[in-house]
Write an enzyme that holds these catalytic residues in place. Structure first.
Site, PDB file in Angstrom:
ATOM      1  N   ARG A 251     -22.521 -51.081  -6.340  1.00  0.00           N
ATOM      2  CA  ARG A 251     -23.284 -49.847  -5.736  1.00  0.00           C
ATOM      3  C   ARG A 251     -23.843 -49.052  -6.674  1.00  0.00           C
ATOM      4  O   ARG A 251     -22.884 -48.659  -7.657  1.00  0.00           O
ATOM      5  CB  ARG A 251     -22.361 -49.223  -4.552  1.00  0.00           C
ATOM      6  CG  ARG A 251     -22.337 -50.195  -3.065  1.00  0.00           C
ATOM      7  CD  ARG A 251     -23.765 -50.238  -2.389  1.00  0.00           C
ATOM      8  NE  ARG A 251     -23.495 -50.825  -1.180  1.00  0.00           N
ATOM      9  CZ  ARG A 251     -23.738 -52.278  -0.802  1.00  0.00           C
ATOM     10  NH1 ARG A 251     -23.918 -52.994  -1.999  1.00  0.00           N
ATOM     11  NH2 ARG A 251     -23.480 -52.932   0.342  1.00  0.00           N
TER      12      ARG A 251
ATOM     13  N   GLU B 231     -32.107 -46.114  -3.413  1.00  0.00           N
ATOM     14  CA  GLU B 231     -32.884 -47.442  -3.545  1.00  0.00           C
ATOM     15  C   GLU B 231     -33.884 -47.384  -2.197  1.00  0.00           C
ATOM     16  O   GLU B 231     -33.760 -46.849  -1.171  1.00  0.00           O
ATOM     17  CB  GLU B 231     -32.043 -48.530  -3.072  1.00  0.00           C
ATOM     18  CG  GLU B 231     -31.053 -48.886  -4.073  1.00  0.00           C
ATOM     19  CD  GLU B 231     -30.115 -49.938  -3.944  1.00  0.00           C
ATOM     20  OE1 GLU B 231     -30.313 -50.811  -2.753  1.00  0.00           O
ATOM     21  OE2 GLU B 231     -29.135 -50.287  -4.852  1.00  0.00           O
TER      22      GLU B 231
ATOM     23  N   HIS C  84     -31.672 -55.077  -5.841  1.00  0.00           N
ATOM     24  CA  HIS C  84     -30.795 -55.322  -4.999  1.00  0.00           C
ATOM     25  C   HIS C  84     -30.824 -56.806  -4.338  1.00  0.00           C
ATOM     26  O   HIS C  84     -31.040 -57.129  -3.183  1.00  0.00           O
ATOM     27  CB  HIS C  84     -30.593 -54.170  -3.700  1.00  0.00           C
ATOM     28  CG  HIS C  84     -29.144 -54.036  -3.298  1.00  0.00           C
ATOM     29  ND1 HIS C  84     -28.701 -53.098  -2.885  1.00  0.00           N
ATOM     30  CD2 HIS C  84     -28.325 -55.025  -2.952  1.00  0.00           C
ATOM     31  CE1 HIS C  84     -27.515 -52.957  -2.231  1.00  0.00           C
ATOM     32  NE2 HIS C  84     -27.209 -54.438  -2.524  1.00  0.00           N
TER      33      HIS C  84
HETATM   34  P1  NAP Z   1     -13.549 -57.293  -2.062  1.00  0.00           P
HETATM   35  O1  NAP Z   1     -13.156 -58.833  -1.730  1.00  0.00           O
HETATM   36  O2  NAP Z   1     -13.225 -56.416  -0.770  1.00  0.00           O
HETATM   37  O3  NAP Z   1     -13.358 -56.636  -3.205  1.00  0.00           O
HETATM   38  C1  NAP Z   1     -13.335 -55.402  -3.807  1.00  0.00           C
HETATM   39  C2  NAP Z   1     -11.975 -55.451  -4.774  1.00  0.00           C
HETATM   40  O4  NAP Z   1     -12.289 -53.861  -5.292  1.00  0.00           O
HETATM   41  C3  NAP Z   1     -10.726 -55.456  -4.071  1.00  0.00           C
HETATM   42  O5  NAP Z   1     -10.164 -56.086  -4.948  1.00  0.00           O
HETATM   43  C4  NAP Z   1     -10.302 -53.884  -4.178  1.00  0.00           C
HETATM   44  O6  NAP Z   1      -8.818 -53.837  -4.373  1.00  0.00           O
HETATM   45  C5  NAP Z   1     -11.155 -53.329  -5.221  1.00  0.00           C
HETATM   46  N1  NAP Z   1     -11.129 -51.907  -5.288  1.00  0.00           N
HETATM   47  C6  NAP Z   1     -11.334 -51.036  -4.106  1.00  0.00           C
HETATM   48  N2  NAP Z   1     -11.410 -49.925  -4.368  1.00  0.00           N
HETATM   49  C7  NAP Z   1     -11.191 -49.986  -5.571  1.00  0.00           C
HETATM   50  C8  NAP Z   1     -10.800 -48.614  -6.575  1.00  0.00           C
HETATM   51  N3  NAP Z   1     -11.149 -47.574  -6.022  1.00  0.00           N
HETATM   52  N4  NAP Z   1     -10.678 -48.953  -7.714  1.00  0.00           N
HETATM   53  C9  NAP Z   1     -10.411 -50.334  -8.158  1.00  0.00           C
HETATM   54  N5  NAP Z   1     -10.529 -51.402  -7.396  1.00  0.00           N
HETATM   55  C10 NAP Z   1     -10.861 -51.026  -6.109  1.00  0.00           C
HETATM   56  O7  NAP Z   1     -15.308 -57.244  -1.868  1.00  0.00           O
HETATM   57  P2  NAP Z   1     -16.319 -58.213  -2.377  1.00  0.00           P
HETATM   58  O8  NAP Z   1     -16.560 -59.267  -1.151  1.00  0.00           O
HETATM   59  O9  NAP Z   1     -15.786 -58.799  -3.697  1.00  0.00           O
HETATM   60  O10 NAP Z   1     -17.548 -57.201  -2.587  1.00  0.00           O
HETATM   61  C11 NAP Z   1     -17.450 -56.241  -3.506  1.00  0.00           C
HETATM   62  C12 NAP Z   1     -18.639 -55.168  -3.468  1.00  0.00           C
HETATM   63  O11 NAP Z   1     -19.825 -55.826  -4.104  1.00  0.00           O
HETATM   64  C13 NAP Z   1     -19.087 -54.924  -1.901  1.00  0.00           C
HETATM   65  O12 NAP Z   1     -18.254 -53.768  -1.507  1.00  0.00           O
HETATM   66  C14 NAP Z   1     -20.530 -54.429  -2.287  1.00  0.00           C
HETATM   67  O13 NAP Z   1     -20.566 -53.342  -2.346  1.00  0.00           O
HETATM   68  C15 NAP Z   1     -20.945 -55.167  -3.431  1.00  0.00           C
HETATM   69  N6  NAP Z   1     -21.919 -56.314  -3.202  1.00  0.00           N
HETATM   70  C16 NAP Z   1     -23.175 -56.217  -3.870  1.00  0.00           C
HETATM   71  C17 NAP Z   1     -24.198 -57.272  -3.410  1.00  0.00           C
HETATM   72  C18 NAP Z   1     -25.677 -57.258  -4.050  1.00  0.00           C
HETATM   73  O14 NAP Z   1     -26.247 -57.690  -3.640  1.00  0.00           O
HETATM   74  N7  NAP Z   1     -25.558 -56.409  -5.125  1.00  0.00           N
HETATM   75  C19 NAP Z   1     -23.866 -58.379  -2.817  1.00  0.00           C
HETATM   76  C20 NAP Z   1     -22.809 -58.447  -2.288  1.00  0.00           C
HETATM   77  C21 NAP Z   1     -21.412 -57.509  -2.665  1.00  0.00           C
HETATM   78  P3  NAP Z   1      -7.794 -53.855  -3.253  1.00  0.00           P
HETATM   79  O15 NAP Z   1      -7.485 -55.424  -3.444  1.00  0.00           O
HETATM   80  O16 NAP Z   1      -6.673 -53.017  -3.594  1.00  0.00           O
HETATM   81  O17 NAP Z   1      -8.509 -53.718  -1.750  1.00  0.00           O
HETATM   82  C1  GLV Z   2     -24.967 -56.174  -0.504  1.00  0.00           C
HETATM   83  O1  GLV Z   2     -25.205 -55.351  -1.189  1.00  0.00           O
HETATM   84  C2  GLV Z   2     -23.892 -56.329   0.564  1.00  0.00           C
HETATM   85  O2  GLV Z   2     -22.812 -55.590   0.434  1.00  0.00           O
HETATM   86  O3  GLV Z   2     -23.756 -57.286   1.062  1.00  0.00           O
END
Ligand code: NAP
Ligand code: GLV
Length: 323
Positions: free
Chosen positions: A238, A267, A286
């Protein structure tokens, strides 16, 4: 009486048809224009379910307008666009779409990493501009990917999927996460580092953690100054996690080598944003999860979450609220 659902953007027919078979469906009919705030505030008043995109700010004002709302189903894994505490106070369930987009987003993150390291966009523009006169030794030279050190901040689903790609390129993988994951270190062959150490030691730093106020500008002037001059920052998480003004200064002054950005604090990012003027920045609108199959999977999961809640069943992927 049929329950009413509001959809904040035109979605594919098969999703609308699925929802229409059980509910009275209203929808913002535009595909490329977000629902205006005043329309959303009006529409929310009498609906039972809301299916929304990450572009919609579902804050306390919106939530408080809703008289019958039972579920907010976000078509995204990130849910920082929704005030989940305000929803929880009113007993409204919030759902997201984790898992189904993991591999596609990891693909895009690695694509952006490679495109930035090897100056793919800049090189293509150079050719098309007619400036390409001859092959020369140091022309458009970038950074090696194979064998480099990748630092992942946020080792969740997507971070872990990125490790698999990095391992194929013989990269050393470091990670920083809120909670250390020792079992993953053994399983994936990765190494935990404190944030400062990760920034100092990585050739590539990839942000893959969710946005929350606690991580606002997690990467600012001080953090960027710790990175190698040859280092590349990739943000597919983000925009608000990075101080864009500090990033601009670091890139323009050569304090870091380049950045690949799929997300921005605002955005769509304004076209006159200073970051867009730099040749060492690769920018995307994005599109992390934007493959046909994945976007359909996200829409199906979001609609099923909504259907389940309004039919008295458990949602498949609820957002867990820490009280
Ligand atoms: P996820 O499985 O929940 O992974 C997030 C990780 O970040 C977890 O391991 C979490 O740790 C860690 N975390 C949370 N807060 C933190 C902090 N303050 N400092 C360090 N680590 C921290 O989520 P995901 O499915 O991988 O997705 C991650 C993020 O990617 C989403 O929230 C979204 O914002 C972004 N995203 C973007 C796109 C795009 O189109 N660009 C697409 C999909 C996702 P814990 O294990 O301690 O909870
Ligand atoms: C995209 O940014 C998502 O969070 O799925």
């Amino acid at each position: 009486m049929k329950k009413t659902v509001y959809i904040t953007r035109k979605l594919p027919d098969e999703i609308i048809n699925k929802l229409s078979s059980s509910f009275h469906v209203r929808m913002w009919e535009e595909e490329n224009v977000p629902v205006p705030r005043d329309v959303l505030l009006k529409e929310i008043e009498d609906v039972d379910g809301l299916l929304c995109l990450l572009t919609e700010k579902i804050d306390e004002d919106v939530i408080n307008k809703a008289k019958h709302l039972k579920v907010i189903s976000n078509v995204a894994v990130g849910y920082n666009n929704i005030d989940i505490q305000a929803a929880s106070r009113k007993g409204i369930i919030v759902t997201n779409t984790p898992g189904v987009l993991t591999e596609t987003t990891a693909d895009l993150t690695f694509t952006l990493l490679m495109a930035t390291a090897r100056r793919v966009v800049e090189a293509s523009d150079y050719l098309r501009s007619g400036d390409w006169r001859t092959w020369s030794l140091m022309q458009l030279t970038g950074q090696d990917i194979y064998g480099a050190t990748l630092g992942i901040i946020g080792l969740g689903r997507i971070g872990e999927a990125l490790v698999k790609r990095a391992k194929g390129f013989d990269m050393t993988v470091l990670y920083y996460n809120r909670t250390r994951k020792k079992e993953k270190e053994l399983e994936l062959g990765i190494h935990y580092r404190e944030l400062k150490d990760l920034l100092q030691q990585s050739d590539f730093v990839c942000l893959l953690l969710p946005y929350s106020p606690e991580v606002h500008y997690l990467i600012g002037k001080e953090e960027l100054s710790l990175m190698k001059r040859s280092a590349i920052l990739i943000n597919t998480a983000r925009g608000g996690i990075v101080d864009e003004e500090a990033l601009y200064q670091a890139l323009a002054s050569g304090k870091i080598w380049a950045a690949g950005l799929d997300v921005f604090e605002q955005e769509p990012v304004p076209v006159d944003h200073p970051l867009l003027s730099l040749p060492n920045v690769v920018t995307l609108p994005h599109i992390g999860s934007a493959s046909v199959k994945t976007r359909m999977r996200m829409a199906h999961l979001a609609s099923e979450n909504l259907i389940n809640v309004l039919s008295g069943r458990e949602p498949i992927t609820p957002v867990i609220v820490n009280k």
